[in-house]
Design a protein around this motif. Structure first.
Motif, PDB file in Angstrom:
ATOM      1  N   ARG A   1       0.833  -1.208   0.000  1.00 51.80           N
ATOM      2  CA  ARG A   1       0.000   0.000   0.000  1.00 51.80           C
ATOM      3  C   ARG A   1       0.869   1.260   0.000  1.00 51.80           C
ATOM      4  O   ARG A   1       0.645   2.213  -0.745  1.00 51.80           O
ATOM      5  N   SER A   2       1.919   1.265   0.828  1.00 52.25           N
ATOM      6  CA  SER A   2       2.814   2.419   0.886  1.00 52.25           C
ATOM      7  C   SER A   2       3.573   2.603  -0.429  1.00 52.25           C
ATOM      8  O   SER A   2       3.741   3.730  -0.909  1.00 52.25           O
ATOM      9  N   VAL A   3       4.019   1.514  -1.013  1.00 51.16           N
ATOM     10  CA  VAL A   3       4.725   1.583  -2.300  1.00 51.16           C
ATOM     11  C   VAL A   3       3.824   2.180  -3.377  1.00 51.16           C
ATOM     12  O   VAL A   3       4.256   3.028  -4.170  1.00 51.16           O
ATOM     13  N   CYS A   4       2.553   1.762  -3.393  1.00 50.99           N
ATOM     14  CA  CYS A   4       1.607   2.311  -4.368  1.00 50.99           C
ATOM     15  C   CYS A   4       1.325   3.784  -4.071  1.00 50.99           C
ATOM     16  O   CYS A   4       1.353   4.633  -4.977  1.00 50.99           O
TER      17      CYS A   4
ATOM     18  N   ALA B   1       7.851   2.286  -6.433  1.00 52.79           N
ATOM     19  CA  ALA B   1       8.314   1.194  -7.292  1.00 52.79           C
ATOM     20  C   ALA B   1       8.633   1.661  -8.703  1.00 52.79           C
ATOM     21  O   ALA B   1       8.656   0.864  -9.628  1.00 52.79           O
ATOM     22  N   ALA B   2       8.896   2.957  -8.873  1.00 51.73           N
ATOM     23  CA  ALA B   2       9.260   3.463 -10.199  1.00 51.73           C
ATOM     24  C   ALA B   2      10.554   2.825 -10.691  1.00 51.73           C
ATOM     25  O   ALA B   2      10.803   2.703 -11.877  1.00 51.73           O
ATOM     26  N   SER B   3      11.419   2.419  -9.753  1.00 55.44           N
ATOM     27  CA  SER B   3      12.630   1.658 -10.081  1.00 55.44           C
ATOM     28  C   SER B   3      12.727   0.524  -9.065  1.00 55.44           C
ATOM     29  O   SER B   3      11.875   0.386  -8.185  1.00 55.44           O
TER      30      SER B   3
ATOM     31  N   SER C   1      11.014  -6.821  -1.928  1.00 58.30           N
ATOM     32  CA  SER C   1      11.723  -6.304  -3.096  1.00 58.30           C
ATOM     33  C   SER C   1      10.733  -6.108  -4.233  1.00 58.30           C
ATOM     34  O   SER C   1       9.911  -6.988  -4.503  1.00 58.30           O
ATOM     35  N   PHE C   2      10.806  -4.967  -4.912  1.00 60.34           N
ATOM     36  CA  PHE C   2       9.878  -4.629  -5.985  1.00 60.34           C
ATOM     37  C   PHE C   2      10.649  -4.314  -7.261  1.00 60.34           C
ATOM     38  O   PHE C   2      11.689  -3.658  -7.225  1.00 60.34           O
ATOM     39  N   GLY C   3      10.121  -4.796  -8.385  1.00 59.80           N
ATOM     40  CA  GLY C   3      10.664  -4.389  -9.677  1.00 59.80           C
ATOM     41  C   GLY C   3      11.458  -5.433 -10.428  1.00 59.80           C
ATOM     42  O   GLY C   3      11.854  -5.189 -11.559  1.00 59.80           O
TER      43      GLY C   3
ATOM     44  N   PRO D   1       6.423  -6.583 -10.457  1.00 59.41           N
ATOM     45  CA  PRO D   1       6.744  -7.851  -9.791  1.00 59.41           C
ATOM     46  C   PRO D   1       7.318  -7.597  -8.404  1.00 59.41           C
ATOM     47  O   PRO D   1       7.945  -6.565  -8.141  1.00 59.41           O
ATOM     48  N   ALA D   2       7.119  -8.542  -7.503  1.00 62.03           N
ATOM     49  CA  ALA D   2       7.578  -8.357  -6.128  1.00 62.03           C
ATOM     50  C   ALA D   2       7.796  -9.703  -5.462  1.00 62.03           C
ATOM     51  O   ALA D   2       7.209 -10.716  -5.841  1.00 62.03           O
ATOM     52  N   ALA D   3       8.667  -9.696  -4.448  1.00 60.20           N
ATOM     53  CA  ALA D   3       8.945 -10.900  -3.667  1.00 60.20           C
ATOM     54  C   ALA D   3       9.431 -10.468  -2.295  1.00 60.20           C
ATOM     55  O   ALA D   3       9.950  -9.364  -2.121  1.00 60.20           O
TER      56      ALA D   3
END
Length: 427
Positions: free
Chosen positions: A89-92, A97-99, A130-132, A299-301
């Motif tokens: 939610r915070s990332v959005c 997550a632009a990079s 981790s995102f991206g 993508p995320a993990a």
């Protein structure tokens, strides 16, 4: 009047316990930051809809375990039961997550469960997200990072890695249909929870702890036979990475995790050291969750670790605080001596903040104060009375040294800092 008590399953972490928690937190921070992960601090409370959308309506957490309540605006709020949904939610919300983004967090979570060893209603997790990056080298990095943490904590010999791939949404749908068709012939033999899950979340039956249900699953379809080619290749490459890194693992085809957002890789680090609570770290890939919660496809993990269980393991190893409550205890009898003790203690703190320094408070005889010094665990006692104040000296007593236990010397106040350094280095 009835004595006030903490809420069942929400426990105090007492002063004698917190150094071990701090040790764990420091080790984690050192390891994850060495991989380039940055700390994020998230709210304890989120809108309830976040967890319905993120975790899944038919998961045990959402159905039975959340602490949910209306606020004064009659909006439904929930104490966070896990960290990933809030982190996404915070990332959005903040377009993080632009990079490629690597984040970690720590703090309390809340689930209404039956309290037992290693499982509480307020519990603490450390999460890493981790995102991206969609490729299996990111999955491998997460596993390697957790393995390095076990090494830093001295737990490597007590944990083992289990891996699985649950494929993409199409793979899971095909497998669910086959699993339901198989289990429909054995409905009456399933445990009560599995009978309910057969209609709502059948793959969770694979994770049942009921021995009779597990025996029935021996003849069930194998998830590996339903994986899409891309997921098969992803999982094969992950195993290649882990083998190259020297990390042993077992492929457990019944490992599915309890949250709906996972896809492809899932993993758990398990131990035999904690009885029934065998999972100390778990995670995997959740490539669709950011989009599911309103963000652009990313993508995320990630993974999460239960801190209570890790503390129990460290205690089982005999791990004790490397951070004593006191290094130096000031004993002072007399009004002038108390003032001098405070002045000297503050000068030591200014000169070198690495020592833990206690000043006696509340007066008392030399004998009673020395007993307090002993109980504090201090290695040195600095002793001041009227004579020491007049002569600008202190008594310095070694409290713990095997060679000099009880040995006392008199030195000038000016020499105190350097002599303390000498003695504590010797220890």
């Amino acid at each position: 009047m009835k004595n006030v008590r903490s809420v069942r399953g929400m426990n105090d972490i007492l002063p004698q316990e917190t150094p071990l928690w701090q040790y764990l937190e420091w080790q984690v921070a050192a390891v994850v930051s060495s991989y380039g992960y940055q700390e994020i601090r998230l709210p304890l409370v989120e809108f309830t809809d976040l967890f319905h959308r993120g975790i899944g309506e038919v998961t045990d957490i959402v159905e039975k375990e959340m602490y949910t309540f209306p606020d004064r605006n009659d909006e439904s709020l929930t104490l966070r039961p896990e960290g990933t949904a809030g982190c996404v939610r915070s990332v959005c919300q903040h377009n993080l997550a632009a990079s490629t983004t690597k984040l970690w967090y720590a703090g309390p979570m809340f689930r209404y469960e039956r309290p037992q060893k290693g499982r509480q209603r307020q519990f603490h997790q450390i999460g890493v997200e981790s995102f991206g990056v969609a490729s299996p080298d990111m999955d491998a990095e997460l596993v390697c990072m957790s393995a390095r943490l076990w090494e830093s904590l001295g737990l490597t010999d007590q944990v083992h890695l289990q891996l699985n791939s649950i494929g993409d949404s199409g793979s899971r749908q095909r497998y669910r249909e086959a699993l339901v068709a198989y289990l429909n012939d054995y409905v009456d033999e399933l445990d009560e929870d599995s009978q309910r899950r057969l209609q709502t979340n059948p793959m969770r039956i694979l994770d049942s702890k009921n021995q009779q249900t597990q025996a029935l699953l021996d003849g069930a379809p194998d998830l590996r036979d339903y994986l899409d080619p891309e997921s098969e290749a992803h999982f094969s490459r992950l195993q290649e990475f882990l083998t190259a890194a020297g990390i042993a693992f077992t492929v457990n085809t019944r490992l599915v995790r309890g949250l709906d957002y996972y896809n492809r890789t899932v993993f758990e680090w398990v131990t035999d050291a904690l009885g029934a609570q065998g999972t100390i770290c778990a995670g995997g890939r959740y490539d669709g969750l950011v989009e599911q919660l309103g963000g652009k496809p990313v993508p995320a993990a990630g993974f999460a670790m239960g801190m209570e269980r890790l503390v129990l393991m460290l205690q089982g190893l005999g791990k004790v605080s490397e951070n004593p409550a006191a290094d130096i205890y000031f004993v002072a009898a007399g009004a002038d001596a108390e003032v001098a003790a405070l002045r000297l203690a503050e000068s030591l703190r200014t000169a070198d903040s690495k020592y833990h320094i206690h000043c006696n408070s509340g007066g008392g005889s030399f004998k009673s104060q020395l007993k307090k010094a002993d109980r504090s665990g201090a290695r040195l006692a600095v002793i001041l009375g009227d004579n020491e104040v007049e002569q600008n000296t202190v008594g310095l007593k070694q409290m713990r040294s095997a060679a000099g236990d009880g040995q006392q010397e008199v030195i000038s106040q000016q020499a105190l800092a350097s002599r303390i350094d000498e003695l504590l280095r010797e220890h």
